[in-house]
Scaffold this motif. Structure first.
Motif, PDB file in Angstrom:
ATOM      1  N   ASN A  65       2.856  21.674  -6.506  1.00 55.58           N
ATOM      2  CA  ASN A  65       3.039  22.563  -5.353  1.00 55.58           C
ATOM      3  C   ASN A  65       3.095  24.031  -5.748  1.00 55.58           C
ATOM      4  O   ASN A  65       3.010  24.365  -6.926  1.00 55.58           O
ATOM      5  CB  ASN A  65       4.330  22.163  -4.623  1.00 55.58           C
ATOM      6  N   PHE A  66       3.286  24.893  -4.741  1.00 54.90           N
ATOM      7  CA  PHE A  66       3.274  26.346  -4.953  1.00 54.90           C
ATOM      8  C   PHE A  66       4.342  26.795  -5.945  1.00 54.90           C
ATOM      9  O   PHE A  66       4.226  27.835  -6.581  1.00 54.90           O
ATOM     10  CB  PHE A  66       3.447  27.061  -3.609  1.00 54.90           C
ATOM     11  N   ASP A  67       5.397  25.961  -6.096  1.00 53.52           N
ATOM     12  CA  ASP A  67       6.504  26.338  -6.983  1.00 53.52           C
ATOM     13  C   ASP A  67       6.363  25.739  -8.380  1.00 53.52           C
ATOM     14  O   ASP A  67       7.244  25.881  -9.222  1.00 53.52           O
ATOM     15  CB  ASP A  67       7.845  25.901  -6.370  1.00 53.52           C
ATOM     16  N   ARG A 118       6.164   8.245  -8.004  1.00 50.28           N
ATOM     17  CA  ARG A 118       7.051   7.391  -8.806  1.00 50.28           C
ATOM     18  C   ARG A 118       6.246   6.256  -9.420  1.00 50.28           C
ATOM     19  O   ARG A 118       6.470   5.861 -10.573  1.00 50.28           O
ATOM     20  CB  ARG A 118       8.148   6.744  -7.942  1.00 50.28           C
ATOM     21  N   GLY A 178       0.745  -1.262   0.000  1.00 51.36           N
ATOM     22  CA  GLY A 178       0.000   0.000   0.000  1.00 51.36           C
ATOM     23  C   GLY A 178       0.771   1.306   0.000  1.00 51.36           C
ATOM     24  O   GLY A 178       0.195   2.358   0.283  1.00 51.36           O
ATOM     25  N   GLU A 179       2.069   1.285  -0.320  1.00 58.60           N
ATOM     26  CA  GLU A 179       2.794   2.565  -0.374  1.00 58.60           C
ATOM     27  C   GLU A 179       2.371   3.307  -1.641  1.00 58.60           C
ATOM     28  O   GLU A 179       2.344   2.749  -2.728  1.00 58.60           O
ATOM     29  CB  GLU A 179       4.293   2.289  -0.418  1.00 58.60           C
ATOM     30  N   ASP A 198       3.048   6.669  -4.113  1.00 62.99           N
ATOM     31  CA  ASP A 198       4.175   7.548  -4.448  1.00 62.99           C
ATOM     32  C   ASP A 198       4.019   7.893  -5.927  1.00 62.99           C
ATOM     33  O   ASP A 198       3.678   7.014  -6.735  1.00 62.99           O
ATOM     34  CB  ASP A 198       5.469   6.735  -4.227  1.00 62.99           C
ATOM     35  N   ARG A 203      16.554  19.789  -5.069  1.00 59.02           N
ATOM     36  CA  ARG A 203      15.655  20.795  -4.501  1.00 59.02           C
ATOM     37  C   ARG A 203      16.528  21.903  -3.916  1.00 59.02           C
ATOM     38  O   ARG A 203      17.740  21.720  -3.739  1.00 59.02           O
ATOM     39  CB  ARG A 203      14.704  20.184  -3.467  1.00 59.02           C
ATOM     40  N   VAL A 236       6.012  13.728  -3.641  1.00 60.74           N
ATOM     41  CA  VAL A 236       5.784  12.287  -3.654  1.00 60.74           C
ATOM     42  C   VAL A 236       4.294  11.924  -3.538  1.00 60.74           C
ATOM     43  O   VAL A 236       3.852  10.920  -4.095  1.00 60.74           O
ATOM     44  CB  VAL A 236       6.654  11.606  -2.575  1.00 60.74           C
ATOM     45  N   VAL A 237       3.553  12.748  -2.802  1.00 57.96           N
ATOM     46  CA  VAL A 237       2.101  12.597  -2.649  1.00 57.96           C
ATOM     47  C   VAL A 237       1.539  14.013  -2.567  1.00 57.96           C
ATOM     48  O   VAL A 237       2.315  14.962  -2.392  1.00 57.96           O
ATOM     49  CB  VAL A 237       1.702  11.794  -1.375  1.00 57.96           C
ATOM     50  N   HIS A 280      10.394  17.929  -5.431  1.00 51.45           N
ATOM     51  CA  HIS A 280      11.656  17.210  -5.538  1.00 51.45           C
ATOM     52  C   HIS A 280      11.865  16.868  -7.002  1.00 51.45           C
ATOM     53  O   HIS A 280      10.907  16.493  -7.689  1.00 51.45           O
ATOM     54  CB  HIS A 280      11.550  15.944  -4.679  1.00 51.45           C
ATOM     55  N   GLY A 319       0.606  17.401  -1.264  1.00 53.76           N
ATOM     56  CA  GLY A 319       1.062  18.106  -0.069  1.00 53.76           C
ATOM     57  C   GLY A 319       2.537  17.952   0.232  1.00 53.76           C
ATOM     58  O   GLY A 319       3.074  18.656   1.095  1.00 53.76           O
ATOM     59  N   ALA A 320       3.212  17.062  -0.471  1.00 48.48           N
ATOM     60  CA  ALA A 320       4.640  16.830  -0.196  1.00 48.48           C
ATOM     61  C   ALA A 320       5.524  17.809  -0.953  1.00 48.48           C
ATOM     62  O   ALA A 320       5.193  18.234  -2.063  1.00 48.48           O
ATOM     63  CB  ALA A 320       5.017  15.400  -0.553  1.00 48.48           C
ATOM     64  N   GLU A 321       6.673  18.121  -0.360  1.00 50.94           N
ATOM     65  CA  GLU A 321       7.605  19.101  -0.925  1.00 50.94           C
ATOM     66  C   GLU A 321       8.103  18.693  -2.307  1.00 50.94           C
ATOM     67  O   GLU A 321       8.313  17.510  -2.590  1.00 50.94           O
ATOM     68  CB  GLU A 321       8.807  19.233   0.010  1.00 50.94           C
TER      69      GLU A 321
END
Lengths: 293, 208
Positions: free
Chosen positions: A172-174, A140, A135-136, A138, A228, A179-180, A186, A182-184
């Protein structure tokens, strides 16, 4: 470990050394701990090695028959592939298995139906993909699933629209991707998301100029690329960032000559191979990405 | 930074919650401790999001956490990123969001006035500007950039990159084109000089 790299100006690709470096990895050193420590991803190791050799024009130097035989032995009854014989199947190694077959020109030998079924079985209601039954989630895996099916000509096996929706939730904002949701952001994840959207023909759904610029800002004064902001450069980002820029048609937004120079500085002039940054230890993964860049 | 270990912990906490109960307070403290050791560990930030979601921590509390991390280190991009995701969640109306944006603009200025070369606050600032709806507000921010770039501030060419780039993006938002605006053209030319690795990007902006 290479010594004295800082004293030499590595200005050309040491092709022969890298070919030898990759080729020696196939020698089964079963009394070597390192051989077993990476057994979980050996199928991917073969992909990186083969692809690097293809880029170096030395694909025929690889023992294709025995590699295919090894990959076949990693097949699981679910249709997926594990990293080594007897290992549980995972999307990561399923893609590598398909890629190895594609590089060797043996795609027709694959059971496309069972692989497609394995991949589509991992798609979730929100369009995301599990990596395996545990269940991971990502981004990817979104790219890996679509890449696998695209190589097999079976993109019809999954819900493309939902797959795209999930990827777009990870912006994201940038302008880059994590990865999901809300994630930063990369660069590696960004490559996967841009790749997935490119396969789906949906690159028009993102702010290409904003993302292209964020990617261009990964280039540091040394010429190397980071993953990043405020992080160190790493040769593998030559692939993740560069390929993303290529897919977005913004390759000229970085300094190509400086990047080439950086990659060349990461070579090990004695043992061959390419490391993540100058004077570090070489490995097949970074050799592949350095050569590809 | 091993990805699978974090996933394993995440999976384990969910099973604990299913079968008995998970001490989410402890997990949150663990995240705080790890982020103290490595404030850019994005696996930990992801795991923290998992914990706060399960524990139903308020967006305002987590927002305050990002403030703490940013005040510890202005270049903490991971904290600015988290802040960008939380800001809308801390507001219940458009008016509240508009006020919050203005407070954020003041907050981020502290950061880039302290160090004009640190890209993280500039990237966040650029995002804040993209959320502004009023041209009057945009012009105010243009004045901020111009003030930073004025001779009084004595920024070196290297330090001028981010304020100049932001000035360019504001001018474009206000509808200026290189064809008509000499100031815009001058800024783009200056950018190509101080940041030559990305000169093709600035050339692209010149042509748009």
């Amino acid at each position: 470990m290479a010594e004295g790299n800082g004293d030499k100006e590595l200005q050309t690709l040491l092709r022969e050394k890298h070919v030898k470096f990759i080729r020696q990895h196939d020698d089964k050193r079963e009394d070597d701990f390192a051989y077993w420590a990476v057994s979980h991803l050996r199928v991917s190791g073969y992909y990186w090695g083969l692809c690097a050799m293809a880029s170096l024009g030395a694909l025929d130097d690889m023992p294709k028959g025995s590699i295919l035989s090894f990959v076949r032995s990693c097949r699981h009854k679910s249709g997926g592939y594990g990293g080594s014989p007897g290992h549980d199947p995972h999307l990561l190694y399923t893609l590598s298995a398909v890629q190895v077959h594609a590089l060797i020109g043996a795609l027709e030998e694959l059971d496309k139906e069972s692989i497609s079924k394995y991949v589509s079985g991992l798609q979730q209601a929100d369009g995301s993909f599990f990596g395996d039954r545990w269940g991971e989630v990502d981004t990817r895996f979104s790219y890996i699933a679509l890449n696998t099916l695209a190589l097999l000509g079976r993109l019809d096996a999954v819900d493309m629209s939902k797959a795209v929706d999930f990827v777009l939730q990870c912006v994201n904002f940038d302008g880059a991707f994590g990865v999901v949701p809300g994630a930063e952001s990369h660069a590696g994840q960004t490559f996967c998301c841009v790749g997935a959207l490119a396969i789906a023909g949906k690159l028009d759904q993102i702010d290409v100029d904003l993302l292209g610029w964020w990617l261009a800002e990964r280039q540091l004064p040394s010429g190397g690329l980071n993953g990043r902001p405020q992080k160190l450069p790493d040769v593998c980002y030559s692939w993740w960032v560069l390929s993303s820029l290529g897919m977005l048609d913004r390759l000229e937004w970085i300094n190509k000559e400086k990047l080439i120079s950086f990659i060349l500085q990461c070579q090990d002039p004695d043992a061959g191979g390419i490391a993540d940054r100058p004077d570090d230890r070489a490995d097949v993964y970074h050799t592949f990405f350095g050569v590809a860049g | 930074e091993e990805l699978l270990l974090w996933f394993h912990r995440q999976w384990t906490t969910l099973r604990l919650q299913e079968w008995h109960t998970c001490d989410w307070g402890y997990e949150l403290e663990l995240c705080t401790a790890f982020l103290k050791a490595d404030c850019r560990n994005f696996h930990c930030w992801n795991y923290r999001r998992h914990v706060t979601e399960q524990a139903r921590t308020s967006a305002k509390d987590e927002f305050a956490f990002t403030t703490k991390k940013i005040l510890e280190l202005f270049s903490n991009y991971s904290a600015w990123h988290q802040r960008s995701a939380l800001l809308p969640q801390t507001c219940t109306s458009e008016e509240e969001l508009a006020k919050a944006l203005q407070r954020e603009i003041d907050f981020v200025k502290n950061a880039f006035y302290t160090d004009a070369v640190d890209q993280s606050p500039w990237l966040y600032y650029r995002w804040l500007l993209s959320q502004l709806k009023d041209d009057v507000d945009m012009k105010q921010e243009l004045a901020t950039c111009e003030e930073l770039l004025s001779e009084d501030m004595e920024l070196t060419p290297f330090e001028s990159k981010w304020p100049t780039l932001t000035e360019v993006s504001i001018r474009k938002r206000l509808g200026e084109t290189s064809h008509e605006s000499e100031l815009l053209r001058a800024s783009l030319t200056r950018l190509a000089e101080v940041d030559p690795d990305r000169k093709n990007y600035y050339e692209y902006l010149m042509g748009k």
